[in-house]
Each structure stands twice: as structure tokens, then as C-alpha cells.
Write a protein that holds these residues in place. Sequence first.
Motif, PDB file in Angstrom:
ATOM      1  N   GLY A   1       0.793  -1.217   0.000  1.00  0.00           N
ATOM      2  CA  GLY A   1       0.000   0.000   0.000  1.00  0.00           C
ATOM      3  C   GLY A   1       0.830   1.274   0.000  1.00  0.00           C
ATOM      4  N   HIS A   2       2.079   1.199   0.459  1.00  0.00           N
ATOM      5  CA  HIS A   2       2.955   2.379   0.474  1.00  0.00           C
ATOM      6  C   HIS A   2       3.621   2.630  -0.875  1.00  0.00           C
ATOM      7  CE1 HIS A   2       3.146   1.406   4.946  1.00  0.00           C
ATOM      8  NE2 HIS A   2       2.794   2.675   4.934  1.00  0.00           N
ATOM      9  N   LEU A   3       3.609   1.628  -1.754  1.00  0.00           N
ATOM     10  CA  LEU A   3       4.410   1.731  -2.970  1.00  0.00           C
ATOM     11  C   LEU A   3       3.962   2.859  -3.895  1.00  0.00           C
ATOM     12  CD1 LEU A   3       5.152  -1.984  -3.904  1.00  0.00           C
ATOM     13  CD2 LEU A   3       6.806  -0.212  -3.293  1.00  0.00           C
ATOM     14  N   MET A   4       2.669   3.167  -3.891  1.00  0.00           N
ATOM     15  CA  MET A   4       2.199   4.280  -4.731  1.00  0.00           C
ATOM     16  C   MET A   4       2.966   5.552  -4.393  1.00  0.00           C
ATOM     17  SD  MET A   4      -0.440   3.698  -6.890  1.00  0.00           S
ATOM     18  CE  MET A   4      -1.544   5.103  -6.911  1.00  0.00           C
ATOM     19  N   GLN A   5       3.126   5.825  -3.106  1.00  0.00           N
ATOM     20  CA  GLN A   5       3.770   7.069  -2.689  1.00  0.00           C
ATOM     21  C   GLN A   5       5.288   6.993  -2.786  1.00  0.00           C
ATOM     22  OE1 GLN A   5       1.681   9.347  -2.649  1.00  0.00           O
ATOM     23  NE2 GLN A   5      -0.011   7.880  -2.633  1.00  0.00           N
ATOM     24  N   VAL A   6       5.852   5.836  -2.486  1.00  0.00           N
ATOM     25  CA  VAL A   6       7.296   5.667  -2.661  1.00  0.00           C
ATOM     26  C   VAL A   6       7.672   5.901  -4.122  1.00  0.00           C
ATOM     27  CG1 VAL A   6       9.199   4.007  -2.569  1.00  0.00           C
ATOM     28  CG2 VAL A   6       7.531   4.079  -0.710  1.00  0.00           C
ATOM     29  N   MET A   7       6.884   5.330  -5.028  1.00  0.00           N
ATOM     30  CA  MET A   7       7.177   5.487  -6.455  1.00  0.00           C
ATOM     31  C   MET A   7       6.928   6.921  -6.927  1.00  0.00           C
ATOM     32  SD  MET A   7       8.472   2.708  -7.421  1.00  0.00           S
ATOM     33  CE  MET A   7       8.549   3.067  -9.181  1.00  0.00           C
ATOM     34  N   MET A   8       5.985   7.624  -6.296  1.00  0.00           N
ATOM     35  CA  MET A   8       5.773   9.028  -6.647  1.00  0.00           C
ATOM     36  C   MET A   8       7.043   9.831  -6.349  1.00  0.00           C
ATOM     37  SD  MET A   8       3.652  11.330  -7.855  1.00  0.00           S
ATOM     38  CE  MET A   8       1.918  10.877  -7.621  1.00  0.00           C
ATOM     39  N   LEU A   9       7.626   9.646  -5.176  1.00  0.00           N
ATOM     40  CA  LEU A   9       8.877  10.326  -4.853  1.00  0.00           C
ATOM     41  C   LEU A   9       9.971   9.936  -5.835  1.00  0.00           C
ATOM     42  CD1 LEU A   9       9.039  10.127  -0.941  1.00  0.00           C
ATOM     43  CD2 LEU A   9       8.446  12.098  -2.353  1.00  0.00           C
ATOM     44  N   ARG A  10      10.028   8.673  -6.171  1.00  0.00           N
ATOM     45  CA  ARG A  10      11.048   8.178  -7.097  1.00  0.00           C
ATOM     46  C   ARG A  10      10.877   8.824  -8.482  1.00  0.00           C
ATOM     47  NH1 ARG A  10      14.093   2.949  -7.503  1.00  0.00           N
ATOM     48  NH2 ARG A  10      14.114   2.325  -9.708  1.00  0.00           N
ATOM     49  N   ARG A  11       9.629   8.988  -8.924  1.00  0.00           N
ATOM     50  CA  ARG A  11       9.387   9.617 -10.233  1.00  0.00           C
ATOM     51  C   ARG A  11       9.867  11.067 -10.232  1.00  0.00           C
ATOM     52  NH1 ARG A  11       6.201   5.749 -12.633  1.00  0.00           N
ATOM     53  NH2 ARG A  11       4.796   4.659 -11.208  1.00  0.00           N
ATOM     54  N   PHE A  12       9.590  11.775  -9.145  1.00  0.00           N
ATOM     55  CA  PHE A  12      10.053  13.160  -9.059  1.00  0.00           C
ATOM     56  C   PHE A  12      11.577  13.222  -9.061  1.00  0.00           C
ATOM     57  CE2 PHE A  12       5.764  14.445  -8.282  1.00  0.00           C
ATOM     58  CZ  PHE A  12       5.730  15.814  -8.497  1.00  0.00           C
TER      59      PHE A  12
ATOM     60  N   TYR B   1       0.554   2.512 -12.471  1.00  0.00           N
ATOM     61  CA  TYR B   1       0.725   3.158 -11.174  1.00  0.00           C
ATOM     62  C   TYR B   1       2.095   2.892 -10.543  1.00  0.00           C
ATOM     63  CZ  TYR B   1      -4.320   4.231 -10.565  1.00  0.00           C
ATOM     64  OH  TYR B   1      -5.588   4.720 -10.672  1.00  0.00           O
ATOM     65  N   LEU B   2       2.577   1.646 -10.649  1.00  0.00           N
ATOM     66  CA  LEU B   2       3.666   1.200  -9.777  1.00  0.00           C
ATOM     67  C   LEU B   2       5.008   1.004 -10.461  1.00  0.00           C
ATOM     68  CD1 LEU B   2       1.650  -1.428  -7.705  1.00  0.00           C
ATOM     69  CD2 LEU B   2       2.365   0.846  -6.953  1.00  0.00           C
ATOM     70  N   THR B   3       5.028   0.863 -11.782  1.00  0.00           N
ATOM     71  CA  THR B   3       6.296   0.595 -12.453  1.00  0.00           C
ATOM     72  C   THR B   3       6.788   1.821 -13.207  1.00  0.00           C
ATOM     73  OG1 THR B   3       5.520  -0.124 -14.645  1.00  0.00           O
ATOM     74  CG2 THR B   3       5.395  -1.746 -12.854  1.00  0.00           C
TER      75      THR B   3
ATOM     76  N   ALA C   1       0.650 -11.968 -20.090  1.00  0.00           N
ATOM     77  CA  ALA C   1       1.861 -11.191 -20.356  1.00  0.00           C
ATOM     78  C   ALA C   1       1.998 -10.019 -19.391  1.00  0.00           C
ATOM     79  CB  ALA C   1       1.852 -10.690 -21.801  1.00  0.00           C
ATOM     80  N   GLY C   2       0.887  -9.327 -19.128  1.00  0.00           N
ATOM     81  CA  GLY C   2       0.937  -8.196 -18.208  1.00  0.00           C
ATOM     82  C   GLY C   2       1.313  -8.623 -16.801  1.00  0.00           C
ATOM     83  N   GLN C   3       0.701  -9.696 -16.322  1.00  0.00           N
ATOM     84  CA  GLN C   3       0.985 -10.167 -14.968  1.00  0.00           C
ATOM     85  C   GLN C   3       2.440 -10.606 -14.822  1.00  0.00           C
ATOM     86  OE1 GLN C   3      -1.803 -10.788 -16.627  1.00  0.00           O
ATOM     87  NE2 GLN C   3      -3.579 -10.886 -15.270  1.00  0.00           N
ATOM     88  N   LYS C   4       2.954 -11.309 -15.826  1.00  0.00           N
ATOM     89  CA  LYS C   4       4.351 -11.778 -15.751  1.00  0.00           C
ATOM     90  C   LYS C   4       5.323 -10.603 -15.717  1.00  0.00           C
ATOM     91  CE  LYS C   4       3.415 -16.182 -18.076  1.00  0.00           C
ATOM     92  NZ  LYS C   4       3.571 -16.950 -19.338  1.00  0.00           N
ATOM     93  N   ARG C   5       5.050  -9.596 -16.537  1.00  0.00           N
ATOM     94  CA  ARG C   5       5.941  -8.420 -16.559  1.00  0.00           C
ATOM     95  C   ARG C   5       5.823  -7.636 -15.261  1.00  0.00           C
ATOM     96  NH1 ARG C   5       9.995  -5.923 -16.693  1.00  0.00           N
ATOM     97  NH2 ARG C   5      10.537  -4.265 -18.185  1.00  0.00           N
ATOM     98  N   LEU C   6       4.615  -7.495 -14.759  1.00  0.00           N
ATOM     99  CA  LEU C   6       4.400  -6.793 -13.495  1.00  0.00           C
ATOM    100  C   LEU C   6       5.120  -7.506 -12.357  1.00  0.00           C
ATOM    101  CD1 LEU C   6       2.892  -4.646 -11.739  1.00  0.00           C
ATOM    102  CD2 LEU C   6       0.990  -6.283 -11.617  1.00  0.00           C
ATOM    103  N   ALA C   7       4.958  -8.819 -12.275  1.00  0.00           N
ATOM    104  CA  ALA C   7       5.580  -9.589 -11.193  1.00  0.00           C
ATOM    105  C   ALA C   7       7.097  -9.507 -11.273  1.00  0.00           C
ATOM    106  CB  ALA C   7       5.120 -11.043 -11.259  1.00  0.00           C
ATOM    107  N   GLN C   8       7.623  -9.605 -12.485  1.00  0.00           N
ATOM    108  CA  GLN C   8       9.077  -9.536 -12.661  1.00  0.00           C
ATOM    109  C   GLN C   8       9.617  -8.164 -12.271  1.00  0.00           C
ATOM    110  OE1 GLN C   8      10.687  -7.702 -15.487  1.00  0.00           O
ATOM    111  NE2 GLN C   8      12.678  -8.235 -14.632  1.00  0.00           N
ATOM    112  N   TRP C   9       8.943  -7.104 -12.746  1.00  0.00           N
ATOM    113  CA  TRP C   9       9.427  -5.742 -12.487  1.00  0.00           C
ATOM    114  C   TRP C   9       9.355  -5.405 -11.003  1.00  0.00           C
ATOM    115  CZ3 TRP C   9       9.148  -0.919 -10.644  1.00  0.00           C
ATOM    116  CH2 TRP C   9       9.927   0.067 -11.271  1.00  0.00           C
ATOM    117  N   MET C  10       8.226  -5.690 -10.379  1.00  0.00           N
ATOM    118  CA  MET C  10       8.041  -5.336  -8.978  1.00  0.00           C
ATOM    119  C   MET C  10       8.960  -6.133  -8.061  1.00  0.00           C
ATOM    120  SD  MET C  10       5.867  -2.910  -9.022  1.00  0.00           S
ATOM    121  CE  MET C  10       5.752  -2.799  -7.236  1.00  0.00           C
TER     122      MET C  10
END
Length: 430
Positions: A50-61, A272-274, A296-305
Motif C-alpha cells: 500500500g505504500h508503494l504508490m507514494q514511494v514510487m511518486m517520490l522516485r518519479r520526481f 501506477y507502480l512501475t 503477459a501483463g501479470q508476468k511483466r508486473l511480477a518480474q518488475w516489482m
Amino acid sequence: MTKTNLIEDLRWRGLIHQTTDEAELGKLLQSGPQTIYIGFDPTASSLHVGHLMQVMMLRRFQRAGHRPIALVGGATGMIGDPSGKSEERNLLSPQQLQSNVNGVGQQMKQFLDFDGSGGAKLLNNFDWMQGYSYLEFLRDVGKNFPVGAMMGKESVRSRLDSEAGLSYTEFSYMLLQAYDFVYLCREHECRIQAGGSDQWGNITAGIDLGRRMLGKQLFGLTAPLLTTSDGRKMGKTEKGAIWLDPDRTSPYEFYQYWINVDDADVMRCIAYLTEIEREEYDSLAEQTTSDPGRRAGQKRLAQWMTELVHGTDGIASAERATRILFGGEIEKATDAQLGQIFADVPSNEADRNLLTQDGWWIVEALQTSGLVSSSSEARRAIKEGSAYLNNRRLSDMNHRLTEKDLASETVMVLRRGKKKYALLRFSSGS
């Protein structure tokens, strides 16, 4: 990504839920490097999904050339944010709170670059609140807070209307968080606060306080909450939260969570997360629509995260464990890994002495495992090629099991057919 297209990137990803003045915010971001902060309440010693949305927001900035501040709420955590909560939280002891602050702070270093003059900052609001007397706080901050405006905030109004009500302690949370924004603006030239959509009331309170106390225009930005298509919060399973700490949620469990995301949610999670770029995103979206069975989407999401949170070793371990679950050969595993992979598989105990000297007849082992009910059924399964030891097909019905056949320190994995598994756990006899 450059600072000139950050807002555009956030918008196509669906990450802008509310802004106080998007046009002026865009101009500010294009004028030069800016400082942005997001607060994290240390309710546990680890961050969770649940924190990853905000952690990634800081990372994007930060990737766009701006400086993020990850603010761990050592002071606000003593009170608890009423936003989105139906009842008051249990207050943590100072010792537990400090342990949580340390744990969350350490994890932030996995996602943000804290090195160099332009690096991120990790701050704790307890550092500036611990010496602030109650009377001073009321004089400096409280006098600038119209009670009517506070009562109009959704986070306050919904709690006042609830059965649990709202204590004065939680009512004061908004003042503390608003003052954080003022302090960070004054001491660190921070003019932007971001958060989840449930933080809008707290953010706008800080903006108003900054105008009253400093005479400065501050900016707010919120992202949607991470929810499923039917409105449930993501990041939870029947076992509880999906943590970023590998000791609480293993890389395998973390990977499995993402690879099992519903088709209706997977592309939103990727956006949202990658940091996957638009071209690859569009390709994955097309594949998910045209051939959902490939996942394909799930595999890429799981690998990236999983690689982001647990590194290259973590993703390698998770992918190997997944191959084992689907019939890949088992070797050099640990008891803990097999326990996670086969958490729902029945297991039986056996005496380790059976594996010494001449070994234990595989037919008897299959019976003990519960996969077969008789020795004749065991022989038939081996003859038919439907019996497996550590995911290797058994062909010799006279095979004697020894310690060399262990898949881990104490476990053997037996299987019949494609999906019927059983574990044998060997403990030392008396």
C-alpha cells in the motif's frame, strides 16, 4: 524522464487525482529543481504494498530532476491519522515507534538515491516537534487554524458522524501534519506535498497554514488509492498484508501476489507502480486484451516489482520457486523455500533413520505420503509414469530413498500426476 514532461507522465499513468493548481504547479516544476515531500506513518517496522504508490511518486520526481523528502512521522505516528479510518488506532510505545521509524527509514534507501548534494532526504518530524511546547504550538500554529475549516474536512466529518467518534488527539493530527509542510518549506524550501487521495484534507490544511504563517504559495498533489476494480484495497491476502520486508513476505510470495493480479487490474498496476514506458505499456495492454491466457501483463508486473523490491537475487529465487510449483526440478532448495511454495500441500513426518543404510523403499514412502492407498497403487503409479520425486519422474519401483534424495535439509517432495503434491518431512528418531 525530464522535468518538463513529469506532469504529462503522471497524467497518462492516471496518477493525478487532485491538484491545487495544476497549471501553476507545472510552471513551478519547469522553472528548476523543486523539493517535494510525502509523509509515512511508522505503524509497522516495514513498508507494505500500500505504500508503494507514494514511494514510487517520490522516485518519479527524483528521476525527473527534483529532490524528494521521505518524511517518517515519529511525532504524528504517536497520534495516528484519522483519515480513512473508522476507529482510533492503538497508540504505540515510544520504543516500538522508534523501531518502526528505523525500519521504514532503512527501507526507503532501496528506492531513493540519498547520496550527493541533490540526493533525497530522510527526515523524522519528531526531531522538530519534540522540543515544541504545547503553549508555543497553540500560539504559533493553533491560532492560524479556523475550526470551521477543520470541521469541513471529509476526514474529520466522516469520523464525527461515525459510531466511534473522533478524539481531540486525532483531531489535532491535522495541525501537526500541516505544520510539517510549513517547517519543510521554511527549512528545506519544500513547496510541494503529495499523498494518497485520502490525504487531501491534510494537504490543503498545510497549504493554507503556509499561506498564513509564511505568506507563500504551496502546492498539493494526490494520487488515487491502490484498489482493485471492485474497490477493495490492494496489497492484502488472506494471510494479511504484502510486506516489502523479505522476512515477512518472501520474494516468492511477493512475486505470486503480482502474477495473480486480475486482468481487470493488471494494466492499472503497471501504470501506477512501475517505470515501464508508454510503448511497452501499450504492447502489454494489447497482449492482455488479445490473449489473456498468456498473462503477459501479470508476468511483466511480477518480474518488475519483485526485482525492484528484492533485487536480482530475489527475482531469480521467486522465478525458480514458481518453476518448481509448476513441475520444475527441485534441487538445492531450503526447508523455508519449500514451506512457502507448498504451504497448502499436506505433509507427513517420517523418521530420518529410514534413509540410512539400505534406505527406504519408494513404494512405502508413497503410501506414507498419502498419495496412494496401497502398495499395488504405488507400483501402478510408478509403472504408468505418474509418480514423481522432487519433480523427477520415478521409473524404478525398487528405488530406495536415502539422504541424497532430500530436496532440502529435511524435506522430500512427492507428486502424483500433474498437481497432486505431498511433502515428507524427516526428523531424527528418538
